[in-house]
Design an enzyme around this catalytic site. Sequence first.
Site, mmCIF file in Angstrom:
data_model
loop_
_atom_site.group_PDB
_atom_site.id
_atom_site.type_symbol
_atom_site.label_atom_id
_atom_site.label_comp_id
_atom_site.label_asym_id
_atom_site.label_seq_id
_atom_site.Cartn_x
_atom_site.Cartn_y
_atom_site.Cartn_z
ATOM 1 N N PHE A 140 0.851 -1.205 0.000
ATOM 2 C CA PHE A 140 0.000 0.000 0.000
ATOM 3 C C PHE A 140 0.874 1.237 0.000
ATOM 4 C CE2 PHE A 140 -2.485 3.427 1.934
ATOM 5 C CZ PHE A 140 -3.604 3.397 1.115
ATOM 6 N N ASP A 225 9.062 2.626 1.375
ATOM 7 C CA ASP A 225 7.901 3.379 1.860
ATOM 8 C C ASP A 225 7.807 3.124 3.366
ATOM 9 O OD1 ASP A 225 5.451 4.254 2.710
ATOM 10 O OD2 ASP A 225 4.347 3.519 0.970
ATOM 11 N N LYS A 254 2.676 9.748 8.251
ATOM 12 C CA LYS A 254 1.960 9.324 9.457
ATOM 13 C C LYS A 254 2.572 9.852 10.766
ATOM 14 C CE LYS A 254 -0.910 5.592 7.800
ATOM 15 N NZ LYS A 254 -0.613 4.860 6.581
HETATM 16 C C1 LIG Z 1 -0.879 5.214 5.167
HETATM 17 C C2 LIG Z 1 0.128 4.820 4.157
HETATM 18 C C3 LIG Z 1 0.307 5.571 2.976
HETATM 19 C C4 LIG Z 1 -0.589 6.725 2.596
HETATM 20 O O1 LIG Z 1 -0.426 7.816 3.439
HETATM 21 P P1 LIG Z 1 -1.500 9.024 3.353
HETATM 22 O O2 LIG Z 1 -0.996 10.013 4.354
HETATM 23 O O3 LIG Z 1 -2.832 8.432 3.678
HETATM 24 O O4 LIG Z 1 -1.471 9.541 1.967
HETATM 25 C C5 LIG Z 1 1.334 5.206 2.125
HETATM 26 N N1 LIG Z 1 2.135 4.166 2.403
HETATM 27 C C6 LIG Z 1 1.989 3.423 3.514
HETATM 28 C C7 LIG Z 1 2.927 2.288 3.776
HETATM 29 C C8 LIG Z 1 0.971 3.722 4.421
HETATM 30 O O5 LIG Z 1 0.801 2.951 5.514
#
Ligand SMILES: *Cc1c(COP(=O)(O)O)cnc(C)c1O
Length: 405
Positions: A140, A225, A254
């Site tokens: 994700f 990520d 986050k």
């Molecule tokens: C939550 C998340 C995102 C997206 O972040 P947003 O602030 O909602 O755009 C991207 N990558 C990972 C691994 C995430 O957990």
Amino acid sequence: MSAQNTVNRELFDQVMVPNYSPSAVIPVRGKGSRVWDQNNNEYIDFAGGIAVNCLGHCHPALVEALKTQGEKLWHLSNVMTNEPALRLAKSIVDATFADKVYFANSGAESNEAALKLARRWAIEEHGEHKSQIIAFKQGFHGRTFFTVTVGGQAAYSDGFGPKPGDIAHAEYNNLDSLKALISDNTCAVVMEPLQGEGGIISPTNEFVQGVRELCDQHNALLVFDEVQTGVGRTGDLYAYMGLNVTPDILTTAKALGGGFPIGAMITTDAIAKHLKIGTHGSTYGGNPLACAVAEAAFNEVNTSAVLSGVIAKEKIIKDGLAKINETYNVFADIRGKGLLVGAELTEQYQGKAKVFLNAAMEHGLMTLVAGANVVRFAPSLVISDAEIQDGLERFEKAVAQVVNA
Ligand SMILES: *Cc1c(COP(=O)(O)O)cnc(C)c1O
């Protein structure tokens, strides 16, 4: 009519786009790892705003940073730089492999910047042919059209028309599946160093080191990520530090703002130079208010006391879940790293993670799910041991309710 009577869950259906389905409860106040709703019911927070509130709610250092900056300067633009952004960038550079920082407002935007930079780097250093991006199934990376297409769940990117091209998906923890796709046309491999939304899946050492080697063999960038794993969540400041693998580009969001929207893309000098003047930007990116709060959060988390506390608390939560499981036998696996813990449900409860989440809410505990089969826990990194015990007791009652239903 009082505001309380008019501002209720029904109003959501009247005035909000129906892409979310929020619970009936509307929280109004939080302190540390406790939250209260409109009816003054109290909850223990094991969700942390989806792994965001790394220091709980209204942490004094963050409130102080917000108030102080709030009375000084809220916003300029990237026509000028500002002190909080410079200080935060310096803190991040000092603490990581990176030489350079780009600020965004979210995880998706940070990844969008990473992907655009990787493509620019490849075109300028190697040529137009090197555009393939490889990511992993169940991964994700956010909800912009580029990032959601890179993400490994077609269900999230289908139905919006033509997708950004030259994106392929390998299987996580399966080097052969990456080997079958990667070539000298690969521009970047994008991965979470622990899949969060995909079900709390840790990479094996062999896999993550193999990914790095394959990237090196084919001159591809490795993008981590760390939007969910970053800023202390796994017990290291960044998860890469516990894996003995250094990425070329890393994204963080986050927990970076501890509850205030901010994200960042960080990289080396050699790669950063390809985002030349005018190639990318964001109106709010590097906003002084966001950077001031993030600076306080980052420096508060980046201490041995907080980071070693995460490892100690991981054990309390995992032991507590194992004990609940001895009585109720609902989990097939309890896994994760630091305070990113997943409890996978047994065959009998497949697809029912949300049922456990709802039952926990009824017993005064906020949790998360990671897919339909995994209950996820991502509390504050500084939640007290007593609050963890209290939360586990509430969770046990919820599990009993589901099992006995
Ligand atoms: C939550 C998340 C995102 C997206 O972040 P947003 O602030 O909602 O755009 C991207 N990558 C990972 C691994 C995430 O957990």
